[in-house]
Design an enzyme around this catalytic site. Structure first.
Site, short mmCIF file in Angstrom:
data_model
loop_
_atom_site.label_atom_id
_atom_site.label_comp_id
_atom_site.label_asym_id
_atom_site.label_seq_id
_atom_site.Cartn_x
_atom_site.Cartn_y
_atom_site.Cartn_z
CD GLU A 74 -3.28 -0.29 -0.03
OE1 GLU A 74 -3.13 0.70 -0.58
OE2 GLU A 74 -3.60 -2.10 -0.31
CG ASP A 75 1.44 3.36 -2.99
OD1 ASP A 75 1.56 3.07 -3.78
OD2 ASP A 75 0.24 4.25 -2.86
CB ALA A 76 4.29 1.43 3.58
#
Lengths: 1155, 375
Positions: free
Chosen positions: A775-777
């Site tokens: 999730e884009d981390a």
């Protein structure tokens, strides 16, 4: 006059003919290759050197200070008084002095001290200058006896005008970098804003529909209507012509009902129907459609028409003048209010009647042909109101009310039957009226103008100093007047006519999407220009005044009507020549450079505009397929022999506004120049604005990504200005090691972002690693963080001031005597002997920064306040409230404008990136830190390189940010070359990608930048080639430390006794309706009870079983008994509702039962 | 039969080599013992014979060597220990008496911390609670085995009027300006090699005339391991290995194609050999520079060549590089790393032994209980 009718005819045919354009080229030009000018873009820095990004604002304010103020003065230059006809006050001239303030205590009063903007910021003062007027007035002669003498006073101050930074009156104007830094000012600061009471305020650019132009659009009923918003110095009105039952009606606010158009025309002095038809157009088309309207009022003659209109005038609150009849009143209204921008001299309505007929003509045309309808969203129909215009509106209003105040005072004084002193008006001028009105307006953003009944909020905004880009973006921001709440797409959509004028990417998301825009790089906004010389020139060039012609000539034949700023000048019989001549004169500098000339073949009109607020941009002139700018010119620019203004003067470049652009053929590149091309773009990168200019390869990105980056670039932490460490702002985020991006754009250099950067070049591996990057981390390398990646300084200001009270008591700062009180000793541990914290000391939550004492008694007068004893004061310390420890960075002791002693303490904390801090690349790809892993766990390349940051590849497919891939590739090649990579918009092509790949291969890398990585955890190679290279990463202002929050018990609101809301108030975390619904559906009643009552606002009260009302413990006041009381628990909010209902005479009764 | 033999040859290749295809490397893992029939039970003597180490290059602060015949886990452990667990001395505490420069206290402190300090960490012991809690007033004499003290006192001045140099004096503060303050008997102990920054030319900060720095520093022993660690204690700039490259021409590449193959490789991994009876009279061979292969995959970019060229990496041959920060000689570093590793292994053994003992005691107790229950 070159009105050869035959020739004209030929030209018109040529214009509309469908002959292939190549056949029209001069014979010798065909087939020759067009030589390209190599570094055409070099014109851009030359442009920005002269104009700069904020030049529009500054120009506009300069115009206001130097021209408009004088015009306003001229329009309101005399004050007279009914009480004494011999008395008058006349303003002769007005000017603004250098920025200064009244001197401070130790200087003699009335002496002014020059100030610099930085002083104002630090000392919470306003950066303003005196408004000086030359006045002439009469006063009673000293000897008395009613004799008057005329007095002339020059340079008399009437107030102060806030000064825009870098305008013509600013101390920074024309200063060198060294001089600026000596004043504590950043030489790269764009200026264009005000400093008011210590805060920097921007007057946003307002977008409006252009004034004084006919707009044909559909009304509510779907029928075409014409509307004109007339705006003159005195009035602002809107006139509509609509169709009702096939008849034309004139609508205006000052009439109770719509008026048949023919009546209005007859009231204006048109006598016969024939005249009307001739003026509208004698073609059958127009006559037919007018017939119905003509029939209605076939018999009306002028007096009757005026009477008719007079009966429909809306009564106003101002008492009517007795002497005027209704007809006179109607005539007055028609002359001054209806289409008020068309001047009516001595009730000669001819021009106005023609104008209204023209409106009719346009409506009738629109009835038959949809396509002549105007588009409100077309940018040629928009005007931008800049700081100068906005200030001018305000100043005129304030000045008028100042004058009326002066008049009232004079009236009052002169009316007195016996005056003891001679009346000298100078002593009575309201000293602070103008100053406070201007300062308050800018500081609150409320523009309340009595004249136009205008009440606008949010005109000014605090300049965001979060990053340099945020500040730049704010000054070039354009705000639309359109309501945010309405869900219409038209005004929000990107209009093709905005090309090159407004940035296509830079707009916020959400409700104000498309309504808030930003100027492009080369956009200029015009200021008003004098009309008279242009008007005279037009007549000289063969424009025939319509006043001397019948209507017939205007509508028949190949004759073009000529308009100047929406006003009809006359007609011209050879319009093409006329337009060419005018343009030639402009290029020679005989006309203002911003005058726009364009013709409209369909409406057969030539429009000349010189009004303010038009957006325009410079373009290279092309003639006969050749660009005027050659390599030689560029060389001269490079060797500083040629400035941008030289290009303008020599007619190589000219400014086109949106309307004239529409009348030109502009080639994007030189290879696109055809025989009919009139202009050439300087560089396509100029369509983007300052914020979008940071994005590398934006033309390879999906467009919303560029928009996201525009919003995020403003949140990036970095350097702010050269004077960032001298500033004391409420909140300042600074990056410890800001870096210049490897993948650079030309815009970055133009706007000096490379000198004030906000971000770091991170070595990035695009791979999935540890799983903490979903999730884009992003995964950070701990050693990189140790070495300073993303390290941030946070500076926070706390202020306190010492007041002086009316009883002569004063606040004071003392060194506290803890007297063995350990808690107090701890709280005051960092204080120096003067009661203020020492610079450099470490302060924890709850410790005192400034030990301020406030007198308990501020009403009884004290003779010697210095001798007040300690116990006469109560403590009112300035306390450090942050959870994290901070260091004292600076302490400023000064006095503000009201001579209050001012203490500002700047606290500093240094933060290293932590879990949850937000990072983003320049492609709208944001993500939070998912995990920070040690370097030994990080994967490494064959060369032993570890990434600073790992990004998950799932970020790419759906976002389609190909620009980011290219940035990494280009950056990697740049490292090998030892040169910055160029990633300018629309510049890089397939061939440059090839060049990058070749460079990579030459240095032993894979052509696509993918490398073999070894996992640091297992030690084995990763079974995939990993895209690896440098990407410029921004640290965004959203940091966990500012957001994390939890509470067990804490403060409650007074009214409901429920926990407070929000982090700042140490509030609780709300269990809302939806969460409650979950618990209800789950059936967990005990949990519900606990969450909603016990842990919130449980209240024990005593209820009488008999009457059901709440009473005392063991006593019911209603039943006057103690027999039936029992204690129950309920939420306090519930108890509150019962009592509130009781106060409204509703009795809620509780029925209790034993369980 | 022939076919199966071939397969097993391929399989054996997969066992020993990582295959670097155009799309992705395959067979990257080391197959666990027992996967192949010839796998033997681990025998320490045989293992010892198999392990080979050859130093390729050794410089002041850099060393590279071949380490072959060992498991990837061991090689990686050595690398990890080098990066994180070999201790050094680094500035940990900074006491700022005066700092009027633009660089704020914390930032100067961070920069100071990252300066490699030349001091043998072996001599020093890990900081005790006392050393960690020490402030500028603490008498450090007892802590001479734990703390190295430095002083930095610099004031920037305008250059004299007559000097040709326009630059202010002390405009740049370098690591050479750190002054060692001996504690206790340190002056004698370190007479021959006084502690000092490894490099003299590390820029700490810049000052303008009138600005000054006055600070005192304590160095502690530490490592780059876990949450308490910091990159400043890492003894290496970096340490890593890569696997030994191997290139095979599985099909003959001849003529112009051979020329283009040779030209393609930026590392000159291919050569031309005259050959009779092949098209063009020449064929491509793998040159002696295979070691230099950077895996740019240019040679297998074209499908025609991709069939012919096989890029591989040997799984148990590590080309190690240690880049020291200069505090400890790279060869010494390797030794220390092995020592740390040995200590860790010993620690593990100790724990296991203890566990064994515990289990035995438990078992005895259970027996006793049972006996009691029976009786």
């Amino acid at each position: 006059m070159d009105g050869d009718p035959v020739k004209v005819k030929e030209e018109v045919i040529a214009e509309n003919s469908s002959i292939p354009s190549c056949l029209l080229a001069p014979a010798d030009q065909i087939g020759k290759p067009i030589k390209t000018v190599k570094d055409k873009w070099r014109l851009l820095p030359a442009f920005l050197k002269v104009r700069g990004l904020t030049k529009q604002q500054i120009d506009s304010f300069n115009y206001f200070l130097n021209v408009d103020m004088k015009l306003i003065l001229k329009a309101n230059n005399k004050i007279t008084c009914d009480a004494d006809p011999g008395w008058y006050l006349e303003y002769k001239d007005i000017r603004v002095g250098p920025p200064n303030v009244d001197a401070f205590c130790d200087r003699p009063a009335g002496v002014n001290e020059g100030i610099t903007p930085q002083q104002c910021r630090l000392r919470d003062m306003t950066y303003y200058a005196q408004i000086l007027v030359d006045i002439e007035y009469t006063r009673d002669q000293a000897g008395g006896g009613g004799k008057k003498e005329r007095v002339r006073k020059d340079n008399h101050p009437i107030g102060r005008m806030p000064i825009m930074l870098r305008c013509s009156h600013c101390v920074l104007n024309g200063k060198s970098e060294t001089e600026m830094s000596a004043m504590g000012e950043c030489p790269l600061d764009p200026g264009g804003y005000f400093v008011v009471r210590g805060t920097e305020k921007v007057i946003l650019i307002q977008e409006q529909l252009s004034k004084n132009r006919i707009i044909i659009e559909r009304d509510a009923k779907g029928q075409p209507s014409a509307s004109v918003t007339s705006s003159t110095a005195k009035t602002k009105t809107k006139t509509n012509i609509t169709i009702k039952n096939g008849r034309f009606q004139l609508k205006h606010n000052s009439f109770t009902d719509s008026i048949p158009i023919v009546i209005a025309l007859k009231a204006m002095g048109l006598t016969s129907d024939q005249e009307i038809i001739q003026l509208v157009g004698s073609e059958a088309l127009f006559a037919d459609d007018l017939a119905a309207s003509l029939e209605v009022c076939a018999t009306e003659i002028r007096p009757q028409a005026l009477d008719y209109i007079g009966n429909k005038i809306k009564p106003t609150k101002f008492a009517r003048r007795q002497q005027s009849t209704k007809a006179e009143e109607a005539r007055e209204k028609l002359a001054t209010v209806v289409v008020s921008h068309v001047p009516v001299v001595k009730y000669d309505f001819r021009a106005k009647a023609i104008y209204i007929c023209l409106m009719l003509r346009r409506i009738i045309q629109a009835m038959h042909d949809e396509t002549v309808m105007d588009d409100k969203d077309y940018y040629g129909n928009k005007r931008l109101e800049l700081a100068g215009q906005t200030m001018s509106l305000l100043f005129e209003d304030v000045f008028k009310s100042f004058n009326s105040d002066v008049q009232k005072i004079a009236q009052k004084q002169l009316e007195k039957p016996s005056r003891t002193t001679t009346f000298d008006v100078l002593k009575y001028l309201p000293p602070t009226k103008i100053t406070s009105a201007l300062v308050n307006a800018i500081s609150t953003g409320n523009w309340n103008l009595r004249r136009f009944g205008m009440e606008r909020q949010g005109v000014t905004q605090v300049l965001s100093r979060l990053s340099y880009i945020a500040a730049l973006g704010m000054i070039t921001r354009v705000q639309s007047q359109f309501e945010k709440t309405r869900k219409v797409s038209g005004p929000r959509a990107l209009q093709p006519s905005q090309w090159g004028m407004l940035c296509p990417a830079d707009t916020p998301e959400g409700e104000s999407c498309g309504l808030v825009k930003n100027l492009s790089l080369m956009t200029h906004v015009t200021t008003d220009d004098d009309e008279l010389p242009i008007e005279l020139l037009c007549y000289d060039l063969g424009v025939e005044d319509l006043g001397i012609l019948s209507g017939e000539e205007a509508t028949l034949g190949n004759v073009y009507l000529v308009f100047l700023n929406g006003l009809l000048l006359g007609l011209h019989r050879a319009p093409k020549n006329f337009v060419q001549l005018l343009r030639a004169m402009r290029r020679r500098g005989r006309l203002g450079e911003f005058v726009s000339i364009y013709s409209n073949a369909r409406q057969r009109t030539v429009h000349i505009s010189c009004d303010g607020g038009r957006v325009c941009r410079p373009l290279i002139i092309v003639k006969n397929g050749r660009s005027f700018v050659t390599d030689q010119h560029i060389k001269e620019v490079l060797s500083n022999c040629r400035t941008f203004s030289d290009f303008l003067k020599e007619g190589l470049i000219e400014y086109l506004d949106v309307n004239e652009e529409n009348d030109s053929l502009i080639a994007l590149y030189e290879h696109g120049i055809g025989p009919k091309t009139t202009h050439l773009e300087i560089d396509p990168l100029t369509v983007m604005g300052a914020c979008a200019g940071l994005i590398p390869n934006p033309h390879h990105n999906q467009s919303p990504r560029n928009t996201y980056q525009c919003a995020m670039g403003k949140q990036a932490i970095g350097a702010i200005a050269y004077n960032q460490l001298q500033r004391i702002d409420t909140l300042l985020y600074l990056l410890v090691y800001p870096q210049r991006p490897l993948a650079q754009t030309k815009t970055i250099e133009f706007i000096n972002f490379h000198r004030i950067p906000a971000g770091q070049n991170a070595t990035v591996a695009v791979m999935s690693y540890t799983g903490y990057d979903i999730e884009d981390a992003v995964v950070l390398n701990r050693s990189a963080v140790d070495r300073g990646f993303g390290r941030t300084i946070v500076l926070k200001k706390s202020t306190t001031s010492l007041k002086r009270y009316s009883n002569a008591a004063e606040d004071r700062i003392t060194y506290p005597q803890s007297g063995g009180n350990e808690r107090l000793a701890l709280r005051t541990a960092n204080l120096d002997r003067d009661g203020i914290v020492g610079v450099g000391s470490k302060v924890s939550q709850g410790q005192i920064l400034v030990n301020k004492m406030v007198p308990k008694d501020i009403s009884t007068v004290i003779n010697n306040p210095d001798e007040l004893r300690e116990d006469a004061f109560k403590s009112a310390p300035l306390v450090y409230k942050d959870k994290a420890d901070g260091y004292v960075d600076q302490v400023l002791l000064t006095s503000n404008h009201d001579e209050h002693f001012l203490v500002k303490v700047l606290m500093r904390t240094t933060r290293r990136p932590e879990l949850g801090d937000k990072f983003s690349s320049r492609h709208g790809q944001k993500g939070v830190t998912g995990i920070i892993i040690p370097q030994e766990d990080m994967p490494f390349t064959e060369e032993g390189l570890c990434p600073d940051l790992i990004m998950n590849p799932h970020g790419f497919p759906s976002r389609m940010t190909v620009g980011k891939l290219l940035e990494m590739l280009g950056g990697k090649a740049a490292l090998m070359n030892g040169k910055f990579a160029d990633a300018t918009a629309f510049a890089s092509t397939a061939s440059s990608v090839q060049a990058i790949s070749d460079t990579l291969v030459l240095h032993g890398y894979h052509f696509g930048g993918k490398e073999l990585l070894t996992s640091g955890i297992t030690g084995e190679p990763v079974p995939a080639y990993i895209f690896f290279g440098p990407i410029y990463y921004q640290k965004l202002k959203h940091m966990v430390q500012d957001k994390m929050h939890a509470r067990h018990k804490g403060p409650r609101t007074v009214l409901t006794r429920q926990p407070t809301e929000g982090r700042s108030k140490d509030g609780g975390l709300r269990l809302g309706e939806m969460e409650r619904d979950c618990l209800v559906s789950y059936g967990s009643s005990a949990l519900l009870l606990e969450r909603l009552m016990i842990s919130s606002d449980e209240f024990q009260c005593h209820v009488c079983k008999k009457c059901g009302l709440i009473g005392y413990p063991g006593w019911c006041q209603n039943c006057k008994t103690n027999l039936h009381m029992s204690m129950i628990q309920m939420p306090y909010a519930c108890k509150l509702v019962f009592h509130e209902l009781q106060s409204m005479n509703i009795v809620p009764r509780l029925r209790l039962e034993d369980m | 039969m022939m076919k199966s033999e071939k397969m097993s040859a391929d399989l054996r290749f997969f066992k020993e080599y990582v295959i670097c295809n155009g799309t992705a490397p395959t067979h990257t893992t080391t197959y666990s013992p027992g996967t192949f029939p010839e796998d033997e039970v681990l025998d320490i003597n045989k293992w010892r014979d198999r392990v080979k180490m050859k130093i390729l290059e050794i410089k002041e602060d850099q060393m590279s060597f071949d380490l072959s015949g060992i498991e990837v886990a061991l090689a990686n452990s050595i690398r990890r220990v080098l990066l994180a667990e070999v201790p050094t001395m680094a500035i940990e505490k900074v006491f700022v008496y005066n700092n009027t420069g633009v660089l704020r206290d914390e930032l100067v402190a961070q920069r100071l911390g990252l300066i490699p300090i030349m001091a043998d960490p072996e001599i020093f012991s890990w900081p005790s609670a006392e050393a960690k809690g020490a402030d500028e007033t603490t008498n450090l004499d007892k802590l001479e085995k734990e703390v190295i003290k430095f002083k930095l006192k610099v004031k920037c001045k305008k250059p004299p009027h007559d000097s040709a140099d326009k630059e202010p004096i002390n405009g740049k503060v370098f690591s050479s300006q750190l002054e060692w303050i001996p504690i206790g008997k340190q002056a004698e102990t370190f007479k021959s090699s006084p502690p000092a920054p490894v490099h003299d030319d590390i820029l700490i900060t810049r000052l303008r005339p009138g600005q000054e720095l006055d600070m005192e520093m304590h160095c502690h022993k530490g490592n780059n391991c876990g949450d308490r660690g910091h990159a400043k204690w890492s003894p290496v700039a970096t340490a890593w290995y890569r696997l030994l490259p191997r290139i095979d021409l599985v099909e003959e590449v001849t003529g112009d194609l051979a020329d283009s193959l040779v030209k393609k490789c930026p590392m000159d991994c291919f050569d031309i050999e005259e050959a009779h009876g092949v098209p063009g009279g020449r064929r491509a061979i793998v040159s002696d520079k295979v070691r230099d292969c950077t895996l740019c995959r240019e040679c297998i970019r074209e499908p025609e060549l991709a069939k012919a060229v096989r890029l591989a990496r040997k799984k148990d041959h590590f080309i190690f590089t240690i880049e020291s920060t200069g505090i400890i000689k790279p060869a010494q570093l390797f030794k220390q790393a092995l020592q740390v590793l040995k200590g860790k292994a010993q620690n593990m053994l100790d724990h296991l032994e203890q566990l064994e003992g515990d289990l035995a005691v438990q078992a005895m107790e259970v027996d006793e209980d049972n006996q009691q229950a029976e009786s």
